[in-house]
Enzyme design. Structure first.
Site, PDB file in Angstrom:
ATOM      1  N   TYR A   7       0.821  -1.211   0.000  1.00 25.47           N
ATOM      2  CA  TYR A   7       0.000   0.000   0.000  1.00 25.47           C
ATOM      3  C   TYR A   7       0.858   1.265   0.000  1.00 25.47           C
ATOM      4  O   TYR A   7       0.329   2.367  -0.037  1.00 25.47           O
ATOM      5  CB  TYR A   7      -0.905   0.013   1.242  1.00 25.47           C
ATOM      6  CG  TYR A   7      -0.081   0.005   2.521  1.00 25.47           C
ATOM      7  CD1 TYR A   7       0.394   1.180   3.075  1.00 25.47           C
ATOM      8  CD2 TYR A   7       0.281  -1.193   3.142  1.00 25.47           C
ATOM      9  CE1 TYR A   7       1.194   1.171   4.208  1.00 25.47           C
ATOM     10  CE2 TYR A   7       1.063  -1.221   4.265  1.00 25.47           C
ATOM     11  CZ  TYR A   7       1.519  -0.034   4.790  1.00 25.47           C
ATOM     12  OH  TYR A   7       2.324  -0.058   5.896  1.00 25.47           O
ATOM     13  N   GLY A   8       2.179   1.097   0.076  1.00 23.43           N
ATOM     14  CA  GLY A   8       3.050   2.263   0.277  1.00 23.43           C
ATOM     15  C   GLY A   8       4.057   2.414  -0.834  1.00 23.43           C
ATOM     16  O   GLY A   8       3.719   2.397  -2.024  1.00 23.43           O
ATOM     17  N   THR A   9       5.323   2.520  -0.429  1.00 22.39           N
ATOM     18  CA  THR A   9       6.385   2.813  -1.402  1.00 22.39           C
ATOM     19  C   THR A   9       6.666   1.651  -2.347  1.00 22.39           C
ATOM     20  O   THR A   9       7.401   1.815  -3.315  1.00 22.39           O
ATOM     21  CB  THR A   9       7.690   3.185  -0.675  1.00 22.39           C
ATOM     22  OG1 THR A   9       8.117   2.059   0.105  1.00 22.39           O
ATOM     23  CG2 THR A   9       7.499   4.389   0.226  1.00 22.39           C
ATOM     24  N   LEU A  10       6.089   0.464  -2.076  1.00 20.38           N
ATOM     25  CA  LEU A  10       6.307  -0.687  -2.969  1.00 20.38           C
ATOM     26  C   LEU A  10       5.304  -0.737  -4.117  1.00 20.38           C
ATOM     27  O   LEU A  10       5.453  -1.545  -5.031  1.00 20.38           O
ATOM     28  CB  LEU A  10       6.233  -2.000  -2.173  1.00 20.38           C
ATOM     29  CG  LEU A  10       7.356  -2.229  -1.158  1.00 20.38           C
ATOM     30  CD1 LEU A  10       7.047  -3.457  -0.292  1.00 20.38           C
ATOM     31  CD2 LEU A  10       8.701  -2.420  -1.855  1.00 20.38           C
ATOM     32  N   GLU A  82      12.007  -3.990   4.988  1.00 24.49           N
ATOM     33  CA  GLU A  82      11.010  -3.293   5.813  1.00 24.49           C
ATOM     34  C   GLU A  82      11.327  -3.390   7.309  1.00 24.49           C
ATOM     35  O   GLU A  82      10.512  -2.998   8.142  1.00 24.49           O
ATOM     36  CB  GLU A  82       9.601  -3.844   5.539  1.00 24.49           C
ATOM     37  CG  GLU A  82       9.154  -3.754   4.080  1.00 24.49           C
ATOM     38  CD  GLU A  82       9.000  -2.330   3.553  1.00 24.49           C
ATOM     39  OE1 GLU A  82       9.261  -1.368   4.302  1.00 24.49           O
ATOM     40  OE2 GLU A  82       8.622  -2.181   2.378  1.00 24.49           O
TER      41      GLU A  82
HETATM   42  N1  PCA Z   1       6.385  -0.381   2.068  1.00 24.84           N
HETATM   43  C1  PCA Z   1       5.396  -1.359   2.342  1.00 24.84           C
HETATM   44  C2  PCA Z   1       4.855  -0.945   3.673  1.00 24.84           C
HETATM   45  C3  PCA Z   1       4.939   0.524   3.631  1.00 24.84           C
HETATM   46  C4  PCA Z   1       5.985   0.794   2.627  1.00 24.84           C
HETATM   47  O1  PCA Z   1       6.407   1.865   2.270  1.00 24.84           O
HETATM   48  C5  PCA Z   1       4.319  -1.280   1.291  1.00 24.84           C
HETATM   49  O2  PCA Z   1       4.469  -0.570   0.298  1.00 24.84           O
HETATM   50  O3  PCA Z   1       3.278  -1.934   1.477  1.00 24.84           O
END
Ligand code: PCA
Length: 157
Positions: A7-10, A82
Site C-alpha cells: 500500500y506504500g512505497t512498494l 522493511e
Molecule cells: N512499504 C510497504 C509498507 C509501507 C511501505 O512503504 C508497502 O508498500 O506496502
C-alpha cells in the site's frame, strides 16, 4: 509462493517499486488491485516521511493497494528491507479485489471483482503515541498534496 498486499512505497509508480523487480531480490508478479476489507489509519511519519499503516483496525479508511505473488527469496528480501519485526510487522489481512490481472484470470483463481482474499501486509504496532492523530489517507502517493515526499535510502546520509 506467497501473496502480499502493498500500500506504500512498494506500489507501482512509488519509490521502492523497482526493488520488487530486481531479479537479485527474487521474483514478484502483479496479481490484482485491491483494498483492505477493514479500515486502518494510513499515516506518513518520521523524518524520512515513511508511510505506515497502523494496526488499529476500524479507524481511518479502507486502504487501496496492490496484491503481488512473491517467491520465498523476495519475501525474505522484503522482510529485511522493511525491518521486520522492529519497524513493521508482517500480518495476514483480508483484502477486497478491485481488478485481477489478466494472467490471474487464466489460472483458475477466484476472479469475481469484489471477492475477498487473504494476503500478507506490512503494518505496525510499534508507532509513536501521536501517530494515530496524524492526517490519514486512503491511498498513498509519495508525491501527494501532503507535501511529505519520501526520503529514499539512497538520499539518506
Ligand atoms: N512499504 C510497504 C509498507 C509501507 C511501505 O512503504 C508497502 O508498500 O506496502
Amino acid at each position: 509462493m506467497t501473496r502480499i498486499f502493498v500500500y506504500g512505497t512498494l506500489k507501482r509508480g512509488q519509490p521502492n517499486y523497482h526493488r520488487m523487480f530486481d531479479a537479485a531480490n527474487g521474483k514478484a508478479e502483479f496479481l490484482a488491485s485491491a483494498l483492505t476489507a477493514e479500515r486502518y489509519p494510513l499515516v506518513i511519519a518520521g523524518n524520512l516521511n515513511i508511510p505506515f499503516l497502523l494496526n488499529l483496525p476500524g479507524r481511518g479508511h479502507k486502504i487501496h493497494g496492490e496484491i503481488y505473488e512473491v517467491d520465498d527469496k523476495m519475501l525474505r528480501f522484503l522482510d529485511d528491507f522493511e525491518s521486520v519485526p522492529t519497524l513493521y510487522q508482517r500480518t495476514l489481512v483480508q483484502v477486497e479485489v478491485k481488478a485481477w490481472a489478466r494472467r490471474a484470470e487464466g489460472e483458475g483463481v477466484e476472479v469475481a471483482p469484489g471477492s475477498t482474499t487473504e494476503a500478507l501486509m506490512y503494518s505496525t504496532t510499534s508507532y509513536q503515541p501521536d501517530w494515530p492523530s496524524l492526517p490519514n489517507y486512503d491511498s498513498y502517493d509519495a508525491l501527494g498534496d501532503h507535501g511529505l515526499e519520501y526520503v529514499t535510502r539512497e538520499d539518506q546520509d
